[in-house]
Structures are given as structure tokens and as C-alpha cells.
Design an enzyme around this catalytic site. Structure first.
Site, short mmCIF file in Angstrom:
data_model
loop_
_atom_site.label_atom_id
_atom_site.label_comp_id
_atom_site.label_asym_id
_atom_site.label_seq_id
_atom_site.Cartn_x
_atom_site.Cartn_y
_atom_site.Cartn_z
N ARG A 116 96.90 -0.89 22.96
CA ARG A 116 95.75 -1.76 23.21
C ARG A 116 94.96 -1.95 21.91
NH1 ARG A 116 92.73 -3.89 27.38
NH2 ARG A 116 90.60 -3.19 27.71
N THR A 402 96.42 -12.03 32.23
CA THR A 402 97.13 -10.89 31.66
C THR A 402 98.52 -11.04 32.24
OG1 THR A 402 95.13 -9.58 31.55
CG2 THR A 402 97.17 -8.34 31.81
O1 DON Z 1 92.40 -4.57 30.28
C1 DON Z 1 91.86 -5.10 31.24
O2 DON Z 1 91.56 -4.51 32.26
C2 DON Z 1 91.61 -6.58 31.19
N1 DON Z 1 91.56 -7.00 29.84
C3 DON Z 1 92.70 -7.20 31.95
C4 DON Z 1 92.47 -8.64 32.08
C5 DON Z 1 93.19 -9.21 33.19
O3 DON Z 1 93.89 -8.60 33.94
C6 DON Z 1 92.91 -10.62 33.31
N2 DON Z 1 93.80 -11.18 34.19
N3 DON Z 1 94.02 -11.01 35.26
#
Ligand code: DON
Length: 599
Positions: A116, A402
Site C-alpha cells: 500500500r 478498487t
Molecule cells: O483501502 C481502502 O479501504 C480504500 N482505499 C478502498 C477503496 C475502495 O474500495 C473504493 N472502492 N470500492
């Protein structure tokens, strides 16, 4: 009045018909995440003898299957999919973002890779606040100030070098070809692009690739060619992560950042490092779940919920009945309350052992009534017994930007990966002539403790911004195993909903005997402590069930479909079916264009 949702009625009538049925139309054709007519394998439960690759874009799944067919293992295929999604699913697939991977090696050893993003060295705890301490809207979600240092290239390359069988050039070849030669957009691809036309019009580097020559949006049937991205991928294929972190790519990204008012410096790239962490492990009815530890709060929440539910006979309570939903919602409420104080383990102490301890779940169960809703405001993080504490209720909007990809090979090697740019096309800025979209992961920090982020998640001091720190995530790529064998590979996007989406598939398969397709399709329910409301996908519950829950004090909130889960089940289509030895896969029909491809 509808007595019983069509979906649940179908499940009760036959556990096999649904697998072959067309999914229900749940939302408008303009919604990129709705069930769509061009979904390439809607209703199909895919199977393979030698392996399975499931992703949100069929060309990326094909890339993984191609690599398996060339003798690659699950890691080689996952690397191929990860790079390919950056080309064919550029709204979320990425090399300008980061993510997590849970791996199960053929020895049975499980490993968690945290690739990440990190906050840049010049980041400060108050960088998104004005002089009076108010959070400035949009600063952490759009433009160069929202960008954190990407980890995807380091993450993918590290697993390839350690566990892959094929060369980097071979694993990256499909992605390079898709970027250089282009690919024809289907409706699902075009819908994703149309979410972000405004970024393409604004960004001087993206415009040439992401709009038609006359400046209008690309449409289904058009070819998306990304020459700059192809050059960057070729450079990485030849020179490895050094090209990205200590070479021409970092140099160009830093130049574009400076030009756009960003903070990124060369040293932020050279100091980037991934982490190999111990996955979080819990057991549920004899199955072992390996999932994401902090800096994800998702795996902790998933395991805490499973631990609480393991004390109830969910099968006997029934699929999506008032008693089973009541238990699920209260378990979710506790787990999301506890998630609030987690943060990057290199910066804060996370009480993970306590939160995923079955004894703690037992204590929580003692405080859960079985006939009424608890009030979220009575929960205190890490404590089983209700105690009063006031919390502000933030706005919540669901996001899906995501993506998850799941791979299993015939040796039982499994990769569950969730990676992200955070928002669609991240911060909406391209890294100059690299062709790489940059993330807006800085928004996952608490811009100010107590203020909600774009998912309505309220952060605490533990998730405050600091140089080099990783923001808290909900991503929970998970692998379920039993008796030393991989059983299920699962994960999803969905922001704060990720743990409950993953939960829904796990419960569907383990408690209710659904096949993997049905469990992925199963309408979802979600509660995240604050704001307190039971969110329901269309047709999730019968009218009677909803009436009972309302009478028990639950605020029900109908919601459009969310998440894009990608699931694999090994050996048989459902846990109650006879063993076939095949590997089964299901791409979530909530997004048009995904595919499960068997080898
Ligand atoms: O890491 C996270 O929890 C967020 N950046 C994830 C973003 C996400 O899942 C957006 N889409 N659904």
C-alpha cells in the site's frame, strides 16, 4: 405485496438454477456497477481443471489464464493480471496505487504482502485543514496533494521474484501488448471511463489517450491505445522496480507533481518499501480464514464478525431471516466500532490479538440482545459491554473504485489481491508522460481525527497523517482453507463495505451451502456502526423480515448494489456438492465485463 424476494425464493427452490439464470436488472444502464446486458459471463459458474483466474475485466482474466497455460503458477498469473488491469481497468487497476495480497503457497504457508502507498515525506497531520482547522473539501481526493507514494510495482515484482516461475517479461507481456496495441472498449469499460471524463479533459497528459481526437468521450467499440503507459511497462519489464522508484518513471512523476503543486520528492520513491506481514487468521466452523492485518482494518473486522457469529447457529436461523440478520448486524456494529482505533502498525499499537480473540467475541455475544437493535452510540472501541459515548454521524457514500483479483492454480497456490487508486482514476492526475494514473490514497488517513473520509469512516488519532505512514484500509483479500488445502479465494472493493461483502460470500458458502456463483450474487446487507443504518441491496430481505427488523428498532436503508467480489471455490461448486476436482470461479455481475476464466 411481495412476500419473498425473488432471489431468496429461487435459492430455496433449487440451488442449481440460479447458476444458469441471467442476473436481475437492478439498476440503470448508465450505472457502471449495475448488472449490464453485456456482462460477458452473466450467470455462468466457470470451471477449470488446472487453474482459475477471476477479475473485473475479462481481458485481464484472459491474461492470467494465458500465463497459467504457459506453465506459470498462481503468482505469475496474478502478476500478469495486476499489470493487465492497470491497462484495461484503469479506473482502479493500477501501477500508480497500491494494495494488499494474501498468498497461500503450495506448502500451505500463508503470507501477506502490504504494498500500500506511503505518505510523502513532506506530508503533515494538518495538511488538509485550513487555518481555522476545518477540513478543506476535495484536497485529499483530487489533484496532486492527494497523492501518496505508489506500491504496486514493488509489490507485484517482489512476489514474482520470490515465488514466480516465469520471467518478468513473460508475466508483463500481455499488459504491454494491451497498452501498445490497444483494446476495444465494451460497454462496461466505456461506462467506467465516463465516470471521469472531466479528469480527461483537465489533465494535459491523459487527454490524448482518453478522449476521441475531437475531445469527446470514448465509446463502446472504440479502441483505447496507451502508448505512454506501454513505454512505462516496457521499462519496468526490462529494468524492474528500479525504473519506477529510482529511474525515469519516478523522475517524470516527481516533475509532474511539482508542476501540479504536489509534494512528491525523489527520496519518497527511493525509500518506498513493501512489507511482508503475518496474515490475520481466524477459524469459522472448522475453516481457516487468512486475511488482512493492519494497516487494514478490514481483516480485523471480518474475523471479529466471524468470531461473534460462530456462537450462533446461522444455518438454523436461516438465510436472510430476521433472526440471522439481527445477529449479523450486531456483530458488524461491534466490529466497525472496534475498527476505529486502528492504524499503521509501524506507528501505533493495534490491539489485534484482543479484537480477534474468540473469548472477546464470547463476551460481546453476552451483550447482544436477540430481539432488538443496540444503539451504536453505546459502544466503546475494544470493550464488550455498552458504555455511553457520543459520536457525530458522518455522511456516507458508497464507492467501488478498487478492484479484486483471485487466482488459484492446480497445486493449490492461491493469490487473493485487492489493489486500488482509491477514487475512480485516483486523484485524477496522470504522472506526466508515464501514462500512469495516480492514487488519492491520502484520503484514507484521518484528515482530522473525528472527521469522516469519503466512505463515512470516522478516523482517530491512530490514523493521523505522518510522513512515510500508510493510511488505514478496509481491503481484505482473503483465503479460506481446511485440512491443509485451499478452499476459497475471495475479496472485493467497496470501501468500508469490503469486510461485510467478503463476509456475505463466506457465510453464503459455509453456512448456507451456496455455490460460489450464488454466494457472490447474494444480495448484501451492511452496518458500519456509524452512521447507524442497516443498508440493504435490492431484494436482500422479504417484506416480513424487514417489518420484523423495523419493529425491533432497526433503521433499514435500501441501497443500490455495491462491491465487485471475485470468488473461487476449489474442488466442487459448493461445499455440499460432490467433489469434482475442478476449480470453480465467479465474477461479480454487479460490474459488467468481469470474467472468471478456467484453465
Ligand atoms: O483501502 C481502502 O479501504 C480504500 N482505499 C478502498 C477503496 C475502495 O474500495 C473504493 N472502492 N470500492
Amino acid at each position: 405485496m411481495r412476500a419473498f424476494p425473488l432471489f431468496l425464493a429461487t435459492l430455496l427452490i433449487s440451488s442449481t438454477t440460479l447458476a444458469n439464470a441471467a442476473p436481475q436488472a437492478l439498476s440503470s444502464a448508465h450505472d457502471p456497477l449495475a448488472f449490464g446486458p453485456d456482462h460477458v459471463n452473466a450467470g455462468v459458474l466457470a470451471s477449470g481443471r488446472h487453474g482459475m483466474v477471476v477479475s473485473a475485466q475479462h481481458l485481464a482474466s484472459d491474461a492470467g489464464a494465458q500465463v497459467l497455460a504457459q506453465g506459470g503458477n498462481a503468482v505469475d498469473a496474478a502478476v500478469a493480471v495486476g499489470y493487465a488491469l492497470a491497462v484495461v481497468y484503469p479506473a482502479a487497476g493500477n501501477i500508480g496505487g497500491g494494495g494488499f495480497m494474501t498468498l497461500r503457497l503450495k506448502t500451505g504457508q500463508t503470507v501477506f504482502i502490504d504494498f500500500r502507498e506511503h505518505a510523502p515525506g513532506a506530508a503533515t497531520a494538518t495538511m488538509y485543514q485550513d487555518a481555522s482547522g476545518k477540513v478543506i473539501p476535495g484536497l485529499s481526493t483530487e489533484g496532486w496533494k492527494a497523492v501518496a507514494i505508489p506500491g504496486t510495482v514493488a509489490g507485484l515484482d517482489s512476489i514474482l521474484q520470490k515465488w514466480g516461475k516465469l520471467s518478468r517479461a513473460k508475466a508483463m507481456a500481455p499488459a504491454i501488448a494491451l497498452a501498445r496495441d490497444g483494446f476495444i472498449l465494451n460497454q462496461g469499460d466505456a461506462d467506467l471511463l465516463h465516470t471521469s471524463t472531466r479528469y480527461f479533459q483537465k489533465d494535459p497528459y491523459a487527454r490524448a489517450f482518453y478522449l476521441r481526437p475531437d475531445g469527446t468521450p470514448l465509446q463502446a467499440g472504440d479502441r483505447l491505445v496507451q502508448k505512454d503507459l506501454a513505454n512505462s511497462l516496457e521499462l519496468i519489464a526490462k529494468k524492474g522496480p528500479k525504473a519506477f522508484y529510482d529511474g525515469p518513471i519516478a523522475k517524470e512523476i516527481v516533475r509532474a507533481s511539482t508542476e501540479g503543486g504536489g509534494l512528491l520528492q525523489p527520496a519518497d520513491f527511493t525509500s518506498y518499501h513493501i512489507r511482508h506481514l503475518e496474515p490475520i487468521r481466524c477459524t469459522y466452523r472448522g475453516y481457516t480464514i487468512d486475511t488482512a492485518p493492519p494497516p487494514s482494518g478490514g481483516g480485523v473486522a471480518l474475523c471479529e464478525i466471524l468470531n461473534i457469529l460462530s456462537g450462533y447457529d446461522m444455518h438454523a436461523l436461516g438465510l436472510h431471516t430476521a433472526p440471522s440478520v439481527q445477529r449479523e448486524v450486531e456483530a458488524m456494529r461491534h466490529a466497525y466500532s472496534d475498527r476505529r482505533d486502528l492504524g499503521d502498525p509501524d506507528f501505533v499499537h493495534n490491539p489485534v490479538e484482543h479484537l480477534i480473540d474468540p473469548a472477546y467475541a464470547y463476551q460481546i455475544r453476552q451483550g447482544i440482545p436477540t430481539d432488538r437493535a443496540l444503539s451504536s452510540s453505546t459502544l466503546r472501541a475494544g470493550e464488550p459491554l455498552p458504555a455511553p459515548v457520543a459520536q457525530a454521524a458522518p455522511d456516507t457514500q458508497e464507492k467501488h473504485e478498487t478492484t479484486q483479483f483471485s487466482v488459484l492454480d492446480h497445486d493449490g497456490m492461491a493469490v487473493s489481491a485487492t489493489y486500488t487508486l482509491n477514487g475512480w482514476f485516483g486523484a485524477g492526475v496522470m504522472g506526466g508522460h508515464t501514462g500512469i494514473w495516480m492514487n488519492d490514497e491520502m484520503d484514507d488517513f484521518s484528515s482530522k481525527p473525528g472527521a469522516p473520509n469519503m466512505f463515512g469512516i470516522v478516523g482517530s488519532e491512530a490514523n493521523a497523517i505522518a510522513p512515510g505512514k500508510t493510511p488505514l484500509s478496509s481491503m481484505s483479500p482473503s483465503i479460506v482453507s481446511r485440512d491443509g488445502k485451499t478452499v476459497m479465494v475471495i475479496g472485493s472493493p467497496g470501501g468500508s463495505r469490503i469486510p461485510t461483502i467478503t463476509l456475505s460470500v463466506i457465510l453464503g458458502v459455509i453456512d448456507y451451502g451456496l455455490d460460489i456463483r450464488q454466494a457472490v450474487d447474494l444480495p448484501r446487507i451492511h452496518e458500519q456502526w456509524e452512521p447507524s443504518a442497516v443498508e440493504l441491496e435490492p431484494d436482500a430481505l422479504s417484506d416480513e423480515t424487514m417489518q420484523t427488523l423495523k419493529a425491533e428498532g432497526y433503521a433499514l436503508s435500501p441501497h443500490r448494489p455495491w462491491g465487485v467480489a471475485e470468488g473461487i471455490l476449489a474442488g466442487r461448486p459448493s461445499l455440499s456438492a460432490a467433489k469434482t476436482g475442478l476449480i470453480y470461479g465467479a465474477a461479480d455481475p454487479r460490474h459488467a465485463g468481469g470474467e472468471a476464466v478456467g484453465e
